[in-house]
Design a protein around this motif. Structure first.
Motif, PDB file in Angstrom:
ATOM      1  N   THR A 168      25.155 -29.366 -30.627  1.00 34.53           N
ATOM      2  CA  THR A 168      25.889 -28.437 -29.784  1.00 34.53           C
ATOM      3  C   THR A 168      26.451 -29.140 -28.552  1.00 34.53           C
ATOM      4  O   THR A 168      26.002 -30.229 -28.174  1.00 34.53           O
TER       5      THR A 168
ATOM      6  N   LYS B 151      35.293 -30.672 -33.766  1.00 33.33           N
ATOM      7  CA  LYS B 151      34.830 -30.814 -32.383  1.00 33.33           C
ATOM      8  C   LYS B 151      35.953 -30.906 -31.359  1.00 33.33           C
ATOM      9  O   LYS B 151      35.937 -30.212 -30.330  1.00 33.33           O
TER      10      LYS B 151
ATOM     11  N   GLY C 288      32.912 -15.072 -29.930  1.00 35.38           N
ATOM     12  CA  GLY C 288      32.814 -16.325 -30.661  1.00 35.38           C
ATOM     13  C   GLY C 288      34.063 -16.651 -31.453  1.00 35.38           C
ATOM     14  O   GLY C 288      34.783 -15.756 -31.899  1.00 35.38           O
TER      15      GLY C 288
ATOM     16  N   ALA D  96      37.987 -24.199 -25.831  1.00 36.28           N
ATOM     17  CA  ALA D  96      37.027 -23.630 -24.883  1.00 36.28           C
ATOM     18  C   ALA D  96      37.430 -23.947 -23.444  1.00 36.28           C
ATOM     19  O   ALA D  96      37.390 -23.081 -22.553  1.00 36.28           O
TER      20      ALA D  96
ATOM     21  N   VAL E  23      32.788 -24.903 -37.147  1.00 34.58           N
ATOM     22  CA  VAL E  23      32.516 -24.649 -35.737  1.00 34.58           C
ATOM     23  C   VAL E  23      32.053 -23.207 -35.584  1.00 34.58           C
ATOM     24  O   VAL E  23      32.622 -22.287 -36.180  1.00 34.58           O
ATOM     25  N   ASP E  24      31.015 -23.035 -34.771  1.00 33.77           N
ATOM     26  CA  ASP E  24      30.491 -21.704 -34.453  1.00 33.77           C
ATOM     27  C   ASP E  24      30.240 -21.677 -32.954  1.00 33.77           C
ATOM     28  O   ASP E  24      29.395 -22.422 -32.457  1.00 33.77           O
ATOM     29  N   THR E  25      30.986 -20.889 -32.210  1.00 33.85           N
ATOM     30  CA  THR E  25      30.772 -20.845 -30.769  1.00 33.85           C
ATOM     31  C   THR E  25      30.265 -19.475 -30.361  1.00 33.85           C
ATOM     32  O   THR E  25      30.548 -18.475 -31.026  1.00 33.85           O
TER      33      THR E  25
ATOM     34  N   TRP F 236      28.712 -20.923 -22.368  1.00 32.74           N
ATOM     35  CA  TRP F 236      29.330 -20.978 -23.700  1.00 32.74           C
ATOM     36  C   TRP F 236      28.666 -22.107 -24.472  1.00 32.74           C
ATOM     37  O   TRP F 236      28.503 -23.221 -23.964  1.00 32.74           O
ATOM     38  N   ASN F 237      28.279 -21.797 -25.684  1.00 33.93           N
ATOM     39  CA  ASN F 237      27.622 -22.779 -26.546  1.00 33.93           C
ATOM     40  C   ASN F 237      28.524 -23.064 -27.743  1.00 33.93           C
ATOM     41  O   ASN F 237      28.879 -22.141 -28.487  1.00 33.93           O
ATOM     42  N   LEU F 238      28.919 -24.310 -27.895  1.00 35.00           N
ATOM     43  CA  LEU F 238      29.751 -24.720 -29.025  1.00 35.00           C
ATOM     44  C   LEU F 238      28.847 -25.413 -30.049  1.00 35.00           C
ATOM     45  O   LEU F 238      28.276 -26.464 -29.755  1.00 35.00           O
TER      46      LEU F 238
ATOM     47  N   ALA G 157      37.832 -27.540 -30.948  1.00 38.10           N
ATOM     48  CA  ALA G 157      36.953 -26.500 -30.415  1.00 38.10           C
ATOM     49  C   ALA G 157      36.718 -26.702 -28.923  1.00 38.10           C
ATOM     50  O   ALA G 157      36.720 -25.744 -28.134  1.00 38.10           O
TER      51      ALA G 157
ATOM     52  N   GLU H   3      27.434 -27.601 -24.621  1.00 33.46           N
ATOM     53  CA  GLU H   3      27.345 -26.386 -23.833  1.00 33.46           C
ATOM     54  C   GLU H   3      28.134 -26.509 -22.529  1.00 33.46           C
ATOM     55  O   GLU H   3      28.206 -27.587 -21.927  1.00 33.46           O
TER      56      GLU H   3
END
Length: 888
Positions: A172, A104, A95, A111, A229-231, A206-208, A107, A174
């Protein structure tokens, strides 16, 4: 050759480290200072308070490889493990995080670049989801030339993330990987991620998560002070994509475990894919849970661990694997993961022993339990039912140690369900009888009050390492939870100062007490807490004058009390190291209390200490006290402390800067508590007890300094009084007591054989029957007797019962030994069936700190203090009490 999963681990931090991210080590599976969670279930757990604005960090970007467990509550993958090729209870989450830095657009760009350029995933096989209405995220994907046809707009059901019922949350986006039409499992011609039907063609890679809100207990969502942001990217799923294998368990990451599982099972034609997956997953989960200090038990985290291990055993048995195997799986995990998680290797022996002990414990009841479950299932089908009753599920748990999750598994395999509500009710009833169930509660309003102060820039400087007294200013004042300007004498107050010598309760050490003084004003401080990072709260009572915000005060702790606390804290560090020297590195702290009058230390170990081990540990600590070793403290980075070998405690939260307490090379721990300058100041260390507090967790209680001196004085006084009573010298007391004990045993043998001199036995029987209490026609014969052993009392109870039977009287006999506290109860043949002596004995013994129970017609128990026998007799002869017990 470097395996794919190792490459994925290496490239992730390289990518984000190059973009200014601090690489943060994985936190423990036991969440630090977060009572809302059983386990760390996502990479952001260790950053939760940072997202909430409660815990600032020296960086605004971070990246981690986090150990995670998802087995209970909102995120529970247990039932999917085995049937599913992509689900796990334990997994690694890669993460990256932003705390009020990028959002956003960046991030999403990071990714996409990692996936398509560094991991070289074909962009045409990636499908993107965003929350419907999130224009910012949608636009960011379009800027990367992702076709509109592969950007799906979804609802909150799929694209709004919450860590739990409360806490940070947000929309989120994804990234889903397309395995291709050949892997479609839903059979629909319009197969798509948008259907959200679990089709195996689509793999969420992967989930953002864009952290914008804090979900409150009242149902509202408040905006976070600094959106972040938490991925989260599952290493297991990413490895399967990179290897082109649509089954996580067929990748290099699981190959060693699957190979070992197959070697343990006899060669068979039957396909045991589900069993292999269960054993591989649960073997990993078990190993990392125990390495993080959790041991199998009946509550909380220990229950989950036990449930996972027993579920693995049940599946193994279904495939013909009956010999112990969990320890071997732990060994495979250690061999594979030790380079990344070096804490595993020192615990290899303990993990194997703990796994073997649990297997042996459960093997004794597994066969009988499975047979009983088959009988229950047959009965349900014979009645034409579809559900196993909650009572049956509970009895399987209570009698055979079957976790309800395991019963649910078997029921599902047989096309049945279980009565979940009935099971929950039966479990709640048992807990109410035994002890209050462990609960996990959310952050309270008190923390929010003081968090608001922190957000306003109010903080307390701690100067108590150097001073016991300091000048300070009142910067906030609360009465009854309300922020006030001033408070008069008699008020119960919470006072926040700009600086303080008062240590706030933390790490097992109790908070300081003392006084705040100003001209004609005084506050007695009764406790000190830190409800939020950086803010110290002094709780106490205004004893003179009026205290107000802005008032300059002198803050002074109770120095003698602090010194007693420091003796116990430094001794705790010596004890911890001595335990690990003797027992092994697994003997890690599982809880502690450092108070002025005693210390309490819980540690992981499977068996009670022998007398020799206890003496060795006490002697070792006192040797270090007599050596008068210097105690030194240093502040350094967490990484530097780790390289020095400083011990970190599971469940504790550490910042980027930590305080290391070293005792002349003998002990080195991360610790924020207060300590002595030299070990000689401890004076004396004396263990007062060693007991078990849970399966695999032992507890030592001890005293030091003034407390040890007072204890020895008490021992000396007790020995002197015994010597006077026995008319012997202190040295002769043990021999005199031994002879008295032999005499008591001789008398008990006489009672059992009916040869008590002077017809003493007949006198006891006649007197007891004559003084019986009548309740609704049933005679209750209750008395204390001189005999101490269970056989002696039972023999006497049988004789009294026979005497009542000869007279044709309904009756209950309750006898208690005045010597040992042993309790025996029985009833006559004509006693009404609703008179349950097992329930009666349980109620009586529990009322006086003992335990007991049994069948309706016979029961036994005991008191910890035989001196309370007369009290028990009095209560057992109370008609009101007897009627209440009979009605319950």
């Amino acid at each position: 050759m470097t395996t794919t999963w190792v490459q994925a681990i290496d490239e992730f931090p390289e990518s984000f480290g190059g973009r200014g991210h601090t690489i943060v080590p994985s936190s423990s599976l036991v969440p630090a200072s977060d009572p809302t969670l059983l386990f760390t279930n996502a990479g952001m757990v260790q950053f939760k308070e940072t997202f909430l604005g409660l815990e600032p960090r020296p960086y605004t970007r971070a990246a981690t490889l986090q150990k995670c467990m998802r087995v209970q509550g909102k995120h529970n993958d247990l039932e999917n493990v085995g049937p599913s090729p992509i689900h796990h209870t334990f997994f690694f989450m890669l993460g990256n995080f932003s705390f009020g830095d990028y959002f956003k657009g960046e991030a999403i760009a990071y990714a996409w670049e990692l996936m398509t350029r560094q991991y070289r995933v074909d962009p045409d096989r990636l499908v993107i989801t965003v929350l419907q209405g999130d224009q910012e995220a949608e636009l960011a994907w379009r800027k990367l030339s992702v076709p509109d046809s592969r950007i799906l707009r979804m609802t909150e059901k799929t694209n709004f993330w919450m860590m739990g019922d409360l806490g940070p949350c947000g929309p989120t986006s994804e990234l889903h990987f397309d395995w291709g039409p050949d892997h479609c499992s839903c059979g629909r011609p319009d197969c798509s991620v948008a259907l959200d039907n679990g089709c195996l063609r689509w793999l969420e890679a992967w989930n953002l998560v864009f952290m914008e809100f804090d979900q409150r207990a009242d149902g509202t969502r408040a905006r976070l002070p600094k959106p972040g942001v938490d991925t989260g990217m599952g290493l297991e799923r990413m490895t399967s994509i990179l290897e082109g294998v649509p089954d996580n368990y067929r990748t290099d990451l699981f190959a060693p475990l699957i190979t070992r599982v197959r070697s343990l099972m006899r060669p068979q034609e039957t396909n045991h894919t589900v069993v292999e997956r269960v054993l591989a997953d649960h073997g990993r989960a078990m190993t990392f849970l125990m390495a993080d200090g959790i041991v199998p038990g009946n509550e909380g985290r220990g229950y989950v661990l036990r449930m996972i291990m027993r579920r693995a055993m049940r599946f193994a048995r279904s495939a013909g694997l009956t010999q112990p195997f969990l320890g071997e799986l732990a060994g495979v995990v250690i061999d594979q993961m030790n380079a990344t998680y070096p804490e595993l290797e020192p615990q290899r022996r303990f993990l194997a022993e703990a796994a073997r002990a649990e297997e042996e414990r459960f093997a004794q009841t597994l066969s009988n339990g499975l047979e009983r479950l088959e009988e229950i299932i047959a009965g349900v089908r014979a009645r034409g039912g579809q559900m196993i009753s909650g009572d049956d599920a509970f009895r399987l748990y209570d009698t055979y140690g079957f976790p309800v999750e395991m019963t649910r598994d078997v029921a599902r395999e047989q096309g049945l369900t279980i009565d979940e509500a009935g099971f929950t009710a039966a479990m709640a009833s048992q807990r109410e009888r035994a002890r209050a169930a462990q609960t996990f509660t959310a952050t309270g309003a008190s923390d929010q009050r003081f968090a608001a102060l922190s957000n306003e820039g109010i903080a307390t400087e701690f100067v108590g390492y150097r001073k016991v007294r300091s000048r300070a200013k009142v910067v906030a004042l609360f009465v009854d939870g309300r922020h006030v300007d001033e408070a008069p004498a008699g008020s119960e107050v919470e006072v926040v100062l700009d600086r303080t010598p008062f240590y706030a309760e933390a790490g097992g050490q109790v908070g300081d007490t003392g006084r705040l003084r100003a001209s004609r004003v005084e506050v007695e401080v009764l406790d000190t807490r830190r409800p939020t990072s950086g803010v110290t709260v002094h709780r106490g009572r205004v004893t003179r004058g009026r205290i107000r915000e802005g008032l300059p005060v002198t803050a002074e702790i109770d120095a003698d009390r602090r010194e007693d606390i420091m003796r116990n804290h430094t001794a705790t560090h010596l004890l911890h190291r001595a335990l690990q020297e003797l027992l092994g590195e697994h003997a890690r702290q599982a809880g502690s209390l450092v108070a002025p009058d005693r210390l309490r230390f819980d540690f992981v170990h499977l068996s009670p200490l022998t007398d020799e081990q206890g003496e060795t540990i006490e002697r070792r600590v006192n040797e270090k006290v007599l050596e008068d070793l210097p105690v030194q403290t240093r502040s350094m980075s967490y990484d530097e402390a780790s390289k020095l070998g400083a011990m970190a405690l599971f469940g504790e939260k550490y910042g980027e800067r930590v305080r290391v307490v070293s005792i002349d090379g003998y002990s080195r721990e991360l610790c924020g508590g207060t300590h002595l300058k030299r070990t000689g100041q401890i004076g004396l260390f004396k263990v007062t007890s060693e007991t078990g507090v849970a399966a695999g967790v032992r507890r030592i209680e001890a005293v030091t300094g003034r407390g040890a001196y007072a204890l020895l004085r008490t021992y000396e006084s007790t020995l002197r009084q015994l010597a006077e009573q026995l008319r012997a010298s202190p040295d002769e007391v043990p021999e005199r007591v031994r002879r008295l004990a032999e005499r008591i045993r001789d008398l008990e043998r006489q009672v059992r054989s009916g040869t008590v001199a002077g017809d003493g036995r007949e006198e006891i029987i006649s007197r007891a029957v004559e003084n019986a209490v009548d309740v609704n026609g049933t005679r209750f014969v209750v008395t204390d007797v001189p005999a101490g052993g269970a056989d002696a009392i039972r023999s006497l109870a049988d004789q009294i019962r026979d005497r009542l039977d000869q007279r044709g009287q309904p009756g209950v006999v309750v006898l208690v030994s005045a010597a040992t506290g042993q309790v025996v109860a029985t009833r006559t043949r004509k006693t009404p069936t609703e008179v349950d002596v097992g329930r009666l004995v349980r109620a009586l013994t529990e009322a006086f700190g003992g335990s007991g129970g049994g069948r309706p017609e016979f029961a036994q128990g005991g008191l910890k203090d035989g001196g309370r026998a007369r009290e028990l007799v009095t209560k057992a002869r109370d008609r009101t009490f007897l009627k209440e017990v009979l009605r319950s």
